[in-house]
Design a protein around this motif. Structure first.
Motif, PDB file in Angstrom:
ATOM      1  N   SER A  34      11.720   2.193 -17.715  1.00  0.00           N
ATOM      2  CA  SER A  34      10.307   2.311 -17.840  1.00  0.00           C
ATOM      3  C   SER A  34       9.783   2.891 -16.513  1.00  0.00           C
ATOM      4  O   SER A  34      10.620   2.793 -15.578  1.00  0.00           O
ATOM      5  N   ALA A  35       8.632   3.826 -16.441  1.00  0.00           N
ATOM      6  CA  ALA A  35       8.358   4.626 -15.374  1.00  0.00           C
ATOM      7  C   ALA A  35       7.761   3.253 -14.597  1.00  0.00           C
ATOM      8  O   ALA A  35       7.535   3.416 -13.258  1.00  0.00           O
ATOM      9  N   THR A  36       7.055   2.257 -15.067  1.00  0.00           N
ATOM     10  CA  THR A  36       6.591   1.269 -14.286  1.00  0.00           C
ATOM     11  C   THR A  36       7.497   0.619 -13.354  1.00  0.00           C
ATOM     12  O   THR A  36       7.503   0.149 -12.261  1.00  0.00           O
ATOM     13  N   TRP A  37       8.706   0.093 -13.927  1.00  0.00           N
ATOM     14  CA  TRP A  37       9.788  -0.598 -12.980  1.00  0.00           C
ATOM     15  C   TRP A  37      10.414   0.494 -12.046  1.00  0.00           C
ATOM     16  O   TRP A  37      10.729  -0.052 -11.138  1.00  0.00           O
ATOM     17  N   GLN A  38      10.548   1.933 -12.470  1.00  0.00           N
ATOM     18  CA  GLN A  38      11.004   2.663 -11.612  1.00  0.00           C
ATOM     19  C   GLN A  38      10.115   3.219 -10.319  1.00  0.00           C
ATOM     20  O   GLN A  38      10.426   3.794  -9.527  1.00  0.00           O
ATOM     21  N   GLN A  39       8.809   2.542 -10.215  1.00  0.00           N
ATOM     22  CA  GLN A  39       7.962   2.800  -8.882  1.00  0.00           C
ATOM     23  C   GLN A  39       8.477   2.062  -7.933  1.00  0.00           C
ATOM     24  O   GLN A  39       9.362   1.151  -7.863  1.00  0.00           O
ATOM     25  N   ASP A  40       7.899   2.509  -6.674  1.00  0.00           N
ATOM     26  CA  ASP A  40       8.137   1.678  -5.485  1.00  0.00           C
ATOM     27  C   ASP A  40       7.184   0.882  -5.131  1.00  0.00           C
ATOM     28  O   ASP A  40       6.065   1.074  -5.930  1.00  0.00           O
ATOM     29  N   SER A  41       7.036   0.144  -4.203  1.00  0.00           N
ATOM     30  CA  SER A  41       5.727  -0.889  -3.871  1.00  0.00           C
ATOM     31  C   SER A  41       4.935  -0.332  -2.784  1.00  0.00           C
ATOM     32  O   SER A  41       3.918  -0.860  -2.843  1.00  0.00           O
ATOM     33  N   HIS A  42       5.445   0.818  -2.152  1.00  0.00           N
ATOM     34  CA  HIS A  42       4.533   1.704  -1.485  1.00  0.00           C
ATOM     35  C   HIS A  42       3.238   2.279  -2.107  1.00  0.00           C
ATOM     36  O   HIS A  42       3.329   2.900  -3.145  1.00  0.00           O
ATOM     37  N   THR A  43       2.092   2.211  -1.649  1.00  0.00           N
ATOM     38  CA  THR A  43       0.849   2.851  -2.180  1.00  0.00           C
ATOM     39  C   THR A  43      -0.203   3.204  -1.068  1.00  0.00           C
ATOM     40  O   THR A  43      -0.159   2.590  -0.022  1.00  0.00           O
ATOM     41  N   SER A  44      -1.246   4.182  -1.580  1.00  0.00           N
ATOM     42  CA  SER A  44      -2.243   4.273  -0.479  1.00  0.00           C
ATOM     43  C   SER A  44      -3.269   2.711  -0.286  1.00  0.00           C
ATOM     44  O   SER A  44      -3.297   1.969  -1.005  1.00  0.00           O
ATOM     45  N   GLU A  45      -4.017   2.986   0.724  1.00  0.00           N
ATOM     46  CA  GLU A  45      -4.860   2.010   1.195  1.00  0.00           C
ATOM     47  C   GLU A  45      -5.925   1.878  -0.003  1.00  0.00           C
ATOM     48  O   GLU A  45      -6.264   0.670  -0.241  1.00  0.00           O
TER      49      GLU A  45
END
Length: 536
Positions: free
Chosen positions: A352-363
């Motif tokens: 899934s695309a959800t699992w393949q995300q990383d944990s970094h995100t914008s503020e």
């Protein structure tokens, strides 16, 4: 001054003892102290008032029985301290050379200091009988003998005892009588030995039985339905309500059936068996997908760090509602349609695309959803206890992925941590240190605590030290750049940045590169880093 204690050492036998301590000088005997001890008791012996003792005087400690003494044992210790600092102690002066016979010298070399007598006035031990032992002991102490010398001396003593027992006129008969008397140290109140022929027959039978020992049978742990046999609870039957949980305060009889409070159930009394089979059939029916929802929620939690229902052990009215109910139902449906295949759901989640995300995100996104309930990023998760140890073994090339086999207890064993032995009574283990599941409880989700002992383990434990050394040896190359590139590839699956290369050059140079210990220390630093320890 005098001190010590007298103890009746066998509380299961005899009637205790009484004792007196007297001072004999110029033919006059004066009582200093006395006491009596009940069976199994102990009494301190203390005289703190200084005594004027001249050469030729005697201090007499007399221990007598109070009543029955046929099988009792008495222990005593006596210490004497002079004003000039000289000290005598029965344990130091007598015990190391107990078989020497009267008189005993003290440790300072003064002769004729200690004497041991029976009430009859005879010596407790015959010096002639034990002369071979003393000769052998001195020979061994002086380097003129070995264990065979002791064995020969023992055989000579045994021969003398046999001769004294067989010959009433033997001069050693008195010593034999002392040793084997009811009040002697080696008396055994037992019937005569059986016929030697009987012992020979038993030896033959034992040898035959030992030669026919069967191999251990394979066994399995199993259960059987029904209460305890031969009691009122035997068999399978309905039970009464226990008011307030008290088995002595019974209410109505309740038939066996599925609880009506669970949605999707149609209560039908169970007429045969305990109902376990009916429960299993209901849990896996397509019309009541509660088990499927719970299972896929646990799998989602395992892969993403948080379940779609964040109370994985409570799907009831007190638990949290799912953040994505349609997704939960979709996964449950796929689980059932795949034939309850765990591999199919693992594959579905990991693709899934959800699992393949990383944990970094914008503020801004982080502020809008700090708990990540909308799944706009991956949750940053720490390696659990099993994954951390497996990773240490894998990056060093030591991990044995062979499935099956017995559990192990040595962390150095290169097998997967899945097979690490869990002992319920021992919570001081590796897995407990890194928040493994408590084996005495039901644990729907593990804790993620960061405590100092975890860092100390990574810095000091032989497992991590060995892993760092192995990694250093496996990645050592002709240049620092090549070495560091290989270490980063193994640990982080990426090349080092320029700043990381500069840090590596500076650190290894300071540590004395190409000294092997320098690279080992550097490898241990990288193994203890957050990038290795956490999944982003």
């Amino acid at each position: 001054t005098l001190s010590g204690q007298v103890a009746d050492a066998d509380p299961n036998c005899g009637d205790g003892v009484q004792w007196t301590l007297t001072h004999r000088a110029a033919g006059i005997e004066r009582l200093i102290a006395e006491g009596a001890i009940d069976n199994g008791g102990m009494m301190p012996l203390s005289v703190t008032t200084p005594l004027q003792v001249e050469q030729g005087d005697h201090l007499l400690l007399t221990v007598k029985r109070k009543g029955d003494y046929s099988c009792d044992t008495t222990q005593l210790e006596l210490q004497i301290h002079a004003e000039d600092g000289t000290a005598w102690n029965t344990a130091d002066d007598i015990v190391p050379k107990f078989n020497a016979g009267n008189p005993w010298a003290d440790n300072a070399g003064n002769p004729d200091v200690w004497w041991l007598f029976r009430e009859t006035g005879k010596s407790m031990l015959d010096p002639v009988l034990f002369a071979p032992w003393q000769t052998a002991r001195r020979a061994v102490q002086e380097g003129r003998g070995d264990i065979n010398t002791i064995v020969q001396a023992t055989a000579a003593i045994q021969a003398a005892i046999d001769a004294g027992r067989a010959d009433p006129e033997s001069p050693l008969r008195a010593a034999v009588d002392q040793l084997t008397a009811p009040a002697g140290p080696f008396f055994v109140d037992a019937p005569p030995l059986a016929d030697p022929a009987r012992f020979a027959e038993l030896d033959i039978r034992i040898a035959a039985l030992e030669s026919e020992v069967q191999q251990p049978l394979d066994y399995a742990i199993g259960i059987q339905e029904g209460g305890v046999p031969n009691t009122e609870h035997a068999g399978i039957h309905d039970v009464h309500i226990h008011h307030r949980g008290e088995y002595t305060n019974l209410g109505d009889l309740v038939p066996r059936q599925m609880p009506a409070i669970i949605p999707g159930t149609q209560p039908q009394p169970v007429t045969q068996g305990s109902g376990r089979e009916e429960l299993a059939q209901w849990l896996t029916t397509d019309a009541a997908p509660l088990l499927a929802r719970v299972m896929v929620n646990r799998l989602w939690q395992h892969h993403t760090g948080q379940g779609l229902v964040r109370t994985p052990g409570d799907f009831g009215v007190q638990g949290q509602e799912p953040t994505h109910p349609e997704l939960l139902d979709y996964l449950a449906t796929q689980f059932i349609e795949s034939g309850w295949s765990l591999k199919a759901i693992h594959r579905l989640i990991l693709n899934s695309a959800t699992w393949q995300q990383d944990s970094h995100t914008s503020e801004a996104l982080h502020n809008a959803d700090p708990e990540n309930r909308l799944l706009a990023r991956m949750n940053r998760t720490r390696l659990d206890a099993e994954s951390l140890r497996d990773a240490l073994m894998f990056v060093t090339g030591q991990l044995d992925t062979t499935p099956g086999g017995p559990a192990f207890v040595d962390l150095a064993t290169p097998r997967r941590t899945l097979y690490y032995r869990t002992t319920r009574s021992n919570l001081n283990t590796y897995t407990q240190l890194f928040d493994g599941a408590d084996p005495t409880s039901i644990v729907p989700a593990r804790n993620e605590l960061t405590v100092a002992p975890q860092a100390l383990f990574l810095m000091n434990h032989p497992l991590t030290l060995s892993a760092a050394e192995t990694l250093a040896n496996a990645t050592r190359a002709e240049t620092i750049d090549k070495t560091v590139t290989e270490i980063y590839r193994r640990l982080y699956a990426r090349p080092p940045t320029e700043s990381e290369r500069d840090f590596a050059h500076e650190t290894l140079t300071q540590l004395g590169h190409p000294n092997p210990e320098a690279l080992t220390a550097y490898a241990q630093v990288l193994l203890s880093s957050n990038e290795f320890y956490f999944v982003d």
